[in-house]
Design a protein around this motif. Structure first.
Motif, PDB file in Angstrom:
ATOM      1  N   LEU A 100     -36.436  72.057 -84.924  1.00 51.38           N
ATOM      2  CA  LEU A 100     -35.038  72.027 -85.211  1.00 51.38           C
ATOM      3  C   LEU A 100     -33.918  72.116 -83.670  1.00 51.38           C
ATOM      4  O   LEU A 100     -32.778  72.264 -84.062  1.00 51.38           O
ATOM      5  N   SER A 101     -34.746  72.351 -82.769  1.00 52.20           N
ATOM      6  CA  SER A 101     -33.980  72.542 -81.551  1.00 52.20           C
ATOM      7  C   SER A 101     -33.019  71.224 -81.173  1.00 52.20           C
ATOM      8  O   SER A 101     -33.644  70.099 -81.448  1.00 52.20           O
ATOM      9  N   ASP A 102     -31.845  71.332 -81.007  1.00 51.18           N
ATOM     10  CA  ASP A 102     -30.973  70.246 -80.687  1.00 51.18           C
ATOM     11  C   ASP A 102     -31.175  69.637 -79.317  1.00 51.18           C
ATOM     12  O   ASP A 102     -31.262  70.248 -78.199  1.00 51.18           O
ATOM     13  N   LYS A 103     -31.319  68.283 -79.476  1.00 51.50           N
ATOM     14  CA  LYS A 103     -32.056  67.578 -78.236  1.00 51.50           C
ATOM     15  C   LYS A 103     -30.838  66.969 -77.595  1.00 51.50           C
ATOM     16  O   LYS A 103     -30.800  65.981 -76.410  1.00 51.50           O
ATOM     17  N   SER A 104     -29.341  67.149 -78.091  1.00 49.12           N
ATOM     18  CA  SER A 104     -28.222  66.174 -77.500  1.00 49.12           C
ATOM     19  C   SER A 104     -27.572  66.753 -76.181  1.00 49.12           C
ATOM     20  O   SER A 104     -27.980  67.983 -75.783  1.00 49.12           O
ATOM     21  N   ARG A 105     -26.965  65.873 -75.462  1.00 53.46           N
ATOM     22  CA  ARG A 105     -26.416  66.558 -74.008  1.00 53.46           C
ATOM     23  C   ARG A 105     -25.176  67.289 -74.550  1.00 53.46           C
ATOM     24  O   ARG A 105     -25.116  68.293 -73.442  1.00 53.46           O
ATOM     25  N   ASN A 125     -39.934  65.694 -80.593  1.00 54.95           N
ATOM     26  CA  ASN A 125     -40.027  66.551 -82.083  1.00 54.95           C
ATOM     27  C   ASN A 125     -40.495  67.953 -81.653  1.00 54.95           C
ATOM     28  O   ASN A 125     -39.917  68.766 -82.457  1.00 54.95           O
ATOM     29  N   VAL A 126     -41.466  68.221 -80.929  1.00 61.15           N
ATOM     30  CA  VAL A 126     -42.161  69.404 -80.990  1.00 61.15           C
ATOM     31  C   VAL A 126     -41.598  70.194 -79.564  1.00 61.15           C
ATOM     32  O   VAL A 126     -41.810  71.435 -79.569  1.00 61.15           O
TER      33      VAL A 126
END
Length: 434
Positions: A256-261, A370-371
């Protein structure tokens, strides 16, 4: 087995509501037994009977792990528990701990045996915290049994939580010594280098002197040395209790961690000012102490108390754990932990640690991203064959464990190898990813 866990939670509610001390204690320990047995049995049924390997099937489709109704209810319950714990469970002097009274007193016997004193709300919290790490650590051992690295790392966080963060502090109190957590260091355990704490420990004799020595050396000497050789993983993924809970109880929510800049920018904007704030408060308190208490008056202690309230309680507890089901398991570690910021600066600029990648083997499956609970888009590095050198990376190794092609490898090599990348990578791409 989930029905057994549900039965345990129901028994916990009955303990919370029952006014009869005998029945209350019975309900409480029945709840602990059912939740423990149900969790371990469910973990074996779900993972132990299947072939080993990381599976991410339907994570975003489940109400519990895809920000559905179950996730929101779980988040509200966790947040509510922390709010009650921090602000509505103080002892009134007669053994009344507010809403948590019926959960605290069943632990009086265990607390007397371990600490030679009755239980309080913090002993209840420590017991629940440790139990969560141990039970969900058992789940992780089944789930990741194919990875020697993950097995050792999981056993390590279970060991440090049980021994260094629960049993040893309790035994120190049993022998009428200062309560001290040898696995937490400044700036995370910020008051350990405050002049008031140092002065108080020094007055406790040889053991107190050792505690001050341990805290100072681990924070200012051992941390830079260990981080140079192993990156921040030696602490964030192997020792720290916050990281231990995230890696065990928080494992179902790591995706669920946001990967966006945008999230990365907020990370930088928040975590480094938090580090700067606690460094400034610590320095000012020592200057205030050195001038005989005339420089700041009460302002220094007020600042420290507000830091403890806003960062130590609200951020690390209420938000850091309560938001697991919504924002992922490393919200505190990623956005607020001053120890993570300190270690991250050392890792990015001075450490030998890196995650090397082999772009030629990457099939762009996305498992690695994803992980990643720290919000790193690992796949972008892997596709380009670029080494991953990020301040936020905690070296949990899950990206490498989840990769079906062996593209990612955790290494402690020469520093010059940290910037080597495929000749096909454009310089602008490396700048964006760094």
């Amino acid at each position: 087995m989930l029905a057994v866990v549900a039965g345990g939670l129901l028994a916990l509610l009955l303990a919370l509501a029952d006014a009869d001390p005998s029945r209350r204690n019975s309900w409480f320990w029945l709840a602990v037994g059912l939740v423990s047995a149900g969790t371990l049995a469910w973990s074996w049924l779900k993972y132990g009977r299947q072939p080993a390997g990381v599976r991410q099937n339907n994570l975003w489709l489940r109400a519990s792990t895809g920000r559905g109704a179950v996730a929101w209810v779980t988040g509200l319950v966790l947040t509510g528990f922390y709010v009650v714990l921090y602000w509505f469970s103080n002892d009134d002097g007669q053994g009344n701990f507010g809403l948590l009274t019926n959960l605290v007193h069943p632990l009086d016997g265990l607390s007397q045996a371990l600490r030679a004193r009755p239980a309080d709300q913090w002993f209840l919290y420590g017991t629940f915290y440790t139990l969560a790490v141990l039970l969900m650590g058992g789940r992780a051992l089944w789930k990741y049994r194919h990875s020697r690295y993950q097995l050792i790392r999981t056993v390590s966080v279970m060991f440090f939580q049980l021994g260094f963060a629960f049993l040893i502090p309790g035994l120190l109190q049993f022998f009428q010594q200062p309560e001290f957590y040898f696995s937490y260091f400044w700036p995370l355990k910020y008051d350990y280098l405050f002049p008031g704490t140092v002065t108080s420990l020094l007055q406790k004799g040889g053991l107190g002197v050792f505690m001050v020595f341990w805290g100072a050396v681990m924070s200012l000497v051992a941390t830079p040395v260990l981080t140079y050789f192993y990156g921040k993983r030696w602490y964030c993924s192997w020792v720290c209790g916050c990281g231990g809970l995230a890696e065990t109880a928080g494992d179902p929510y790591r995706h669920l961690s946001d990967k966006s800049r945008v999230a990365w920018r907020w990370e930088v904007r928040i975590i480094y000012p938090v580090l700067g704030l606690i460094v400034a408060i610590t320095a000012l308190l020592w200057v205030h102490f050195a001038t005989g208490g005339t420089l700041l008056g009460a302002a220094g202690n007020v600042a420290a108390k507000w830091y403890g309230f806003a960062i130590g309680s609200v951020f690390s507890g209420v938000i850091g754990v309560g938001f697991y089901p919504i924002m992922g398991s490393r919200v505190w570690c990623r956005f607020g932990c001053p120890m993570a910021a300190y270690l991250g600066l050392l890792q990015k600029h001075f450490s030998r640690f890196r995650i090397s990648t082999n772009g030629a083997q990457c099939i762009s499956c996305g498992n690695c991203s994803n992980v990643c609970e720290m919000g790193i888009d690992v796949q972008q590095y892997a596709q380009r064959g670029a080494p991953i050198v990020r301040a936020s990376c905690v070296g949990c190794g899950m990206c490498s464990t989840a990769c079906p092609r062996g593209v990612l490898n955790l290494e402690n090599g020469p520093r010059e190898g940290r910037t080597q990348a495929s000749p096909l990578i454009h310089a602008d791409s490396l700048r964006i990813l760094s």
